[in-house]
Structure formats: C-alpha cells, structure tokens
Design a protein around this motif. Sequence first.
Motif, PDB file in Angstrom:
ATOM      1  N   ARG B  36     -16.052 -20.351  -6.780  1.00 12.57           N
ATOM      2  CA  ARG B  36     -15.879 -21.886  -6.988  1.00 12.57           C
ATOM      3  C   ARG B  36     -17.052 -22.690  -6.133  1.00 12.57           C
ATOM      4  O   ARG B  36     -17.487 -22.200  -5.053  1.00 12.57           O
ATOM      5  CB  ARG B  36     -14.445 -22.224  -6.373  1.00 12.57           C
ATOM      6  CG  ARG B  36     -14.301 -23.933  -6.609  1.00 12.57           C
ATOM      7  CD  ARG B  36     -12.858 -24.264  -6.000  1.00 12.57           C
ATOM      8  NE  ARG B  36     -12.375 -23.940  -4.924  1.00 12.57           N
ATOM      9  CZ  ARG B  36     -11.215 -24.083  -4.270  1.00 12.57           C
ATOM     10  NH1 ARG B  36     -10.222 -24.814  -5.112  1.00 12.57           N
ATOM     11  NH2 ARG B  36     -10.946 -23.880  -3.094  1.00 12.57           N
ATOM     12  N   GLN B  37     -17.631 -23.703  -6.914  1.00 10.20           N
ATOM     13  CA  GLN B  37     -18.729 -24.321  -6.145  1.00 10.20           C
ATOM     14  C   GLN B  37     -18.232 -25.838  -5.969  1.00 10.20           C
ATOM     15  O   GLN B  37     -17.984 -26.615  -7.117  1.00 10.20           O
ATOM     16  CB  GLN B  37     -19.962 -24.293  -6.937  1.00 10.20           C
ATOM     17  CG  GLN B  37     -21.217 -25.069  -6.088  1.00 10.20           C
ATOM     18  CD  GLN B  37     -22.422 -24.756  -6.961  1.00 10.20           C
ATOM     19  OE1 GLN B  37     -22.475 -24.785  -8.102  1.00 10.20           O
ATOM     20  NE2 GLN B  37     -23.615 -24.704  -6.189  1.00 10.20           N
ATOM     21  N   THR B  38     -18.263 -26.540  -4.816  1.00 14.18           N
ATOM     22  CA  THR B  38     -18.043 -27.681  -4.455  1.00 14.18           C
ATOM     23  C   THR B  38     -19.303 -28.307  -3.702  1.00 14.18           C
ATOM     24  O   THR B  38     -19.884 -27.371  -2.775  1.00 14.18           O
ATOM     25  CB  THR B  38     -16.678 -28.033  -3.940  1.00 14.18           C
ATOM     26  OG1 THR B  38     -16.641 -27.312  -2.583  1.00 14.18           O
ATOM     27  CG2 THR B  38     -15.544 -27.547  -4.755  1.00 14.18           C
ATOM     28  N   GLY B  42     -19.499 -25.487  -0.947  1.00 13.58           N
ATOM     29  CA  GLY B  42     -20.502 -24.564  -1.530  1.00 13.58           C
ATOM     30  C   GLY B  42     -19.793 -23.559  -2.275  1.00 13.58           C
ATOM     31  O   GLY B  42     -18.919 -24.007  -2.947  1.00 13.58           O
ATOM     32  N   LEU B  43     -20.450 -22.496  -2.384  1.00 20.24           N
ATOM     33  CA  LEU B  43     -20.076 -21.080  -3.190  1.00 20.24           C
ATOM     34  C   LEU B  43     -19.079 -20.471  -2.627  1.00 20.24           C
ATOM     35  O   LEU B  43     -19.477 -19.818  -1.477  1.00 20.24           O
ATOM     36  CB  LEU B  43     -21.076 -20.583  -3.575  1.00 20.24           C
ATOM     37  CG  LEU B  43     -22.032 -21.160  -4.746  1.00 20.24           C
ATOM     38  CD1 LEU B  43     -23.305 -20.592  -4.731  1.00 20.24           C
ATOM     39  CD2 LEU B  43     -21.475 -20.780  -6.250  1.00 20.24           C
ATOM     40  N   GLU B  44     -17.826 -20.526  -2.958  1.00 21.47           N
ATOM     41  CA  GLU B  44     -16.601 -19.547  -2.247  1.00 21.47           C
ATOM     42  C   GLU B  44     -16.150 -18.670  -3.260  1.00 21.47           C
ATOM     43  O   GLU B  44     -16.025 -18.902  -4.501  1.00 21.47           O
ATOM     44  CB  GLU B  44     -15.602 -20.642  -1.966  1.00 21.47           C
ATOM     45  CG  GLU B  44     -15.768 -21.808  -1.226  1.00 21.47           C
ATOM     46  CD  GLU B  44     -14.430 -22.680  -1.342  1.00 21.47           C
ATOM     47  OE1 GLU B  44     -13.605 -22.413  -0.210  1.00 21.47           O
ATOM     48  OE2 GLU B  44     -14.269 -23.501  -2.307  1.00 21.47           O
ATOM     49  N   ALA B  88     -14.100 -28.957  -9.499  1.00 20.68           N
ATOM     50  CA  ALA B  88     -15.114 -28.063  -9.146  1.00 20.68           C
ATOM     51  C   ALA B  88     -15.686 -27.530 -10.225  1.00 20.68           C
ATOM     52  O   ALA B  88     -15.329 -27.542 -11.375  1.00 20.68           O
ATOM     53  CB  ALA B  88     -14.743 -26.974  -8.252  1.00 20.68           C
ATOM     54  N   VAL B  89     -16.966 -26.570  -9.926  1.00 22.29           N
ATOM     55  CA  VAL B  89     -17.339 -25.826 -11.034  1.00 22.29           C
ATOM     56  C   VAL B  89     -17.117 -24.484 -10.662  1.00 22.29           C
ATOM     57  O   VAL B  89     -17.090 -23.743  -9.564  1.00 22.29           O
ATOM     58  CB  VAL B  89     -18.995 -25.891 -10.937  1.00 22.29           C
ATOM     59  CG1 VAL B  89     -19.433 -25.013 -11.989  1.00 22.29           C
ATOM     60  CG2 VAL B  89     -19.460 -27.299 -11.279  1.00 22.29           C
ATOM     61  N   TYR B  90     -16.151 -23.822 -11.510  1.00 15.90           N
ATOM     62  CA  TYR B  90     -16.030 -22.403 -11.428  1.00 15.90           C
ATOM     63  C   TYR B  90     -16.810 -21.385 -12.144  1.00 15.90           C
ATOM     64  O   TYR B  90     -16.956 -21.649 -13.527  1.00 15.90           O
ATOM     65  CB  TYR B  90     -14.310 -22.273 -11.938  1.00 15.90           C
ATOM     66  CG  TYR B  90     -13.553 -22.945 -11.183  1.00 15.90           C
ATOM     67  CD1 TYR B  90     -13.432 -24.336 -11.117  1.00 15.90           C
ATOM     68  CD2 TYR B  90     -12.593 -22.424  -9.962  1.00 15.90           C
ATOM     69  CE1 TYR B  90     -12.336 -25.110 -10.432  1.00 15.90           C
ATOM     70  CE2 TYR B  90     -11.804 -23.287  -9.213  1.00 15.90           C
ATOM     71  CZ  TYR B  90     -11.709 -24.562  -9.369  1.00 15.90           C
ATOM     72  OH  TYR B  90     -10.814 -25.294  -8.656  1.00 15.90           O
ATOM     73  N   PHE B  91     -17.288 -20.668 -11.408  1.00 16.82           N
ATOM     74  CA  PHE B  91     -18.272 -19.406 -11.934  1.00 16.82           C
ATOM     75  C   PHE B  91     -17.605 -18.120 -12.164  1.00 16.82           C
ATOM     76  O   PHE B  91     -16.995 -17.657 -11.141  1.00 16.82           O
ATOM     77  CB  PHE B  91     -19.393 -19.449 -11.262  1.00 16.82           C
ATOM     78  CG  PHE B  91     -20.381 -20.313 -11.260  1.00 16.82           C
ATOM     79  CD1 PHE B  91     -20.619 -21.306 -10.134  1.00 16.82           C
ATOM     80  CD2 PHE B  91     -21.257 -20.754 -12.281  1.00 16.82           C
ATOM     81  CE1 PHE B  91     -21.419 -22.320 -10.353  1.00 16.82           C
ATOM     82  CE2 PHE B  91     -22.272 -21.725 -12.436  1.00 16.82           C
ATOM     83  CZ  PHE B  91     -22.200 -22.696 -11.309  1.00 16.82           C
ATOM     84  N   CYS B  92     -17.733 -17.604 -13.369  1.00 14.31           N
ATOM     85  CA  CYS B  92     -17.453 -16.093 -13.332  1.00 14.31           C
ATOM     86  C   CYS B  92     -18.825 -15.345 -13.297  1.00 14.31           C
ATOM     87  O   CYS B  92     -19.714 -15.619 -13.651  1.00 14.31           O
ATOM     88  CB  CYS B  92     -16.539 -15.829 -14.670  1.00 14.31           C
ATOM     89  SG  CYS B  92     -16.412 -14.103 -15.177  1.00 14.31           S
ATOM     90  N   GLY B 107     -22.165 -16.576 -15.288  1.00 12.63           N
ATOM     91  CA  GLY B 107     -21.749 -17.449 -16.456  1.00 12.63           C
ATOM     92  C   GLY B 107     -22.297 -18.849 -16.157  1.00 12.63           C
ATOM     93  O   GLY B 107     -22.843 -19.061 -15.160  1.00 12.63           O
ATOM     94  N   GLU B 108     -22.141 -19.581 -17.109  1.00 19.69           N
ATOM     95  CA  GLU B 108     -22.821 -21.130 -17.034  1.00 19.69           C
ATOM     96  C   GLU B 108     -21.759 -22.048 -16.301  1.00 19.69           C
ATOM     97  O   GLU B 108     -22.188 -23.030 -16.120  1.00 19.69           O
ATOM     98  CB  GLU B 108     -22.883 -21.558 -18.366  1.00 19.69           C
ATOM     99  CG  GLU B 108     -24.317 -20.782 -19.346  1.00 19.69           C
ATOM    100  CD  GLU B 108     -24.508 -21.314 -20.564  1.00 19.69           C
ATOM    101  OE1 GLU B 108     -25.703 -21.712 -20.709  1.00 19.69           O
ATOM    102  OE2 GLU B 108     -23.709 -21.485 -21.274  1.00 19.69           O
ATOM    103  N   GLY B 109     -20.592 -21.337 -16.211  1.00 18.19           N
ATOM    104  CA  GLY B 109     -19.734 -22.193 -15.158  1.00 18.19           C
ATOM    105  C   GLY B 109     -18.628 -23.152 -16.109  1.00 18.19           C
ATOM    106  O   GLY B 109     -19.100 -23.592 -17.073  1.00 18.19           O
ATOM    107  N   SER B 110     -17.626 -23.207 -15.467  1.00 14.89           N
ATOM    108  CA  SER B 110     -16.483 -24.020 -16.175  1.00 14.89           C
ATOM    109  C   SER B 110     -16.468 -25.247 -14.999  1.00 14.89           C
ATOM    110  O   SER B 110     -15.959 -25.412 -14.181  1.00 14.89           O
ATOM    111  CB  SER B 110     -15.254 -23.468 -16.305  1.00 14.89           C
ATOM    112  OG  SER B 110     -15.267 -22.412 -17.217  1.00 14.89           O
TER     113      SER B 110
END
Lengths: 116, 115
Positions: B36-38, B42-44, B88-92, B107-110
């Motif tokens: 997760r990015q906020t 940051g990137l968690e 947030a943006v959620y990355f896989c 991935g491009e993120g959700s």
Amino acid sequence: AQTVTQSQPEMSVQEAETVTLSCTYDTSESDYYLFWYKQPPSRQMILVIRQEAYKQQNATENRFSVNFQKAAKSFSLKISDSQLGDAAMYFCAYRSRTYNTDKLIFGTGTRLQVFP
Amino acid sequence: DARVTQTPRHKVTEMGQEVTMRCQPILGHNTVFWYRQTMMQGLELLAYFRNRAPLDDSGMPKDRFSAEMPDATLATLKIQPSEPRDSAVYFCASGLGQASGNTIYFGEGSWLTVV
C-alpha cells in the motif's frame, strides 16, 4: 530488522547533467539484493537496476549505474546524461536472501526533477 | 509481454462498503506481494504469499483487511468495511522465490478512494 534510508527527499538536475541519489541500509545479513525502482507520475513501479551483495562489481544499465559500498552499507544511484523522462520518484529497496523473509523493504523515496 | 495485472485500476467507494482488489501474478511466479502506498506512510507491505501460503501479513489491519490466494493465478485483497483512511494506491507484485534471486515486478496499482 532491515531498514532502508533515503536522506534526500528531493533532488534536481539539469538535462544532460549527472545526478547521484543516495541510499543507505541497515542489515546484519551478508547476502541480499538491492534495487532501485523508478515511479513516474503514472505510479507504475519500474525496475531501474539491481545489485547482488556478493558481487563486488557495481551494476550498470545504460545511463544508470550504482556505487555499492558493502562495508559502508551504501547503495547510491548515478544517472548520467539526465533526460526529462528521468523525472520521477526513485525508491531504493532491500531484499533478503533468507527464505521466507525475502520481502522488499523500501526507503521513503527521492523525488527527482529534471530541468531543461 | 508478461506483466502483473490488477483490477480495478480505480475505485471510488463510500465508507462502510466492501472493496475487493484482484491481482493476476506473472505466470510461473510463486511469490505474491500486496503493498500500500500513501503520502504519509510511503510503501508498506500488507501481505505476501509463497506458493499460495501466507508468509507475512503483519502489516495488515486484521480487523478489516484480508488477503487470499484462491489459486496460483489469482490473489485478492479485501477491505470490509472500508474507511476514508484506506484511501491509497494498492500494488500487487510478483516474483520468484529468493533462491532465484529474481526481481519483483509490480502491477500498475489500484487507486482506491473512500469517501
């Protein structure tokens, strides 16, 4: 636990010039991987370069190179001949080689601006 | 061109609603991550799986978040109920196990907005 520190929140560079982004990390492990990822405004995470800790030779990818100082736990990224398209957030990341704890640990990022 | 595929790309939902994000890892990759990015955090890392088994979900709020891999080609991240702070943006991301030392691909993120 491992940590990654990027002490430069923002950097700027003139087009065609060279810039170096800093990264330090803390670990008690001897074998690991280090990465630099680029994140443009689209938010896509793009691998820029990777370094294997057991290799002494610094990795290079075209205009991108690293200065890997294992004893100092330092892993800086040098961008030569900077281009406008290099403007992005850059994240340094650490990945353990220990089985089942090999997640990527990120620094807080450095925002790079490139001026014409 | 192998890539990690995430859906939805963008989601706006009301507080209290259930949100499910899906990820198709690169074929053959046995390790899947949810980040997760906020701006603030940051990137968690929220969770990660190897061979579909969860290895670490210590970064995930257990009361409302859940992550699963129903099969090797699908990973899901569910939030129920959603709250504005989940925006947030959620990355896989996926990769091979450390034995291969391979890079993790994102991935491009959700992009999730909870109002």
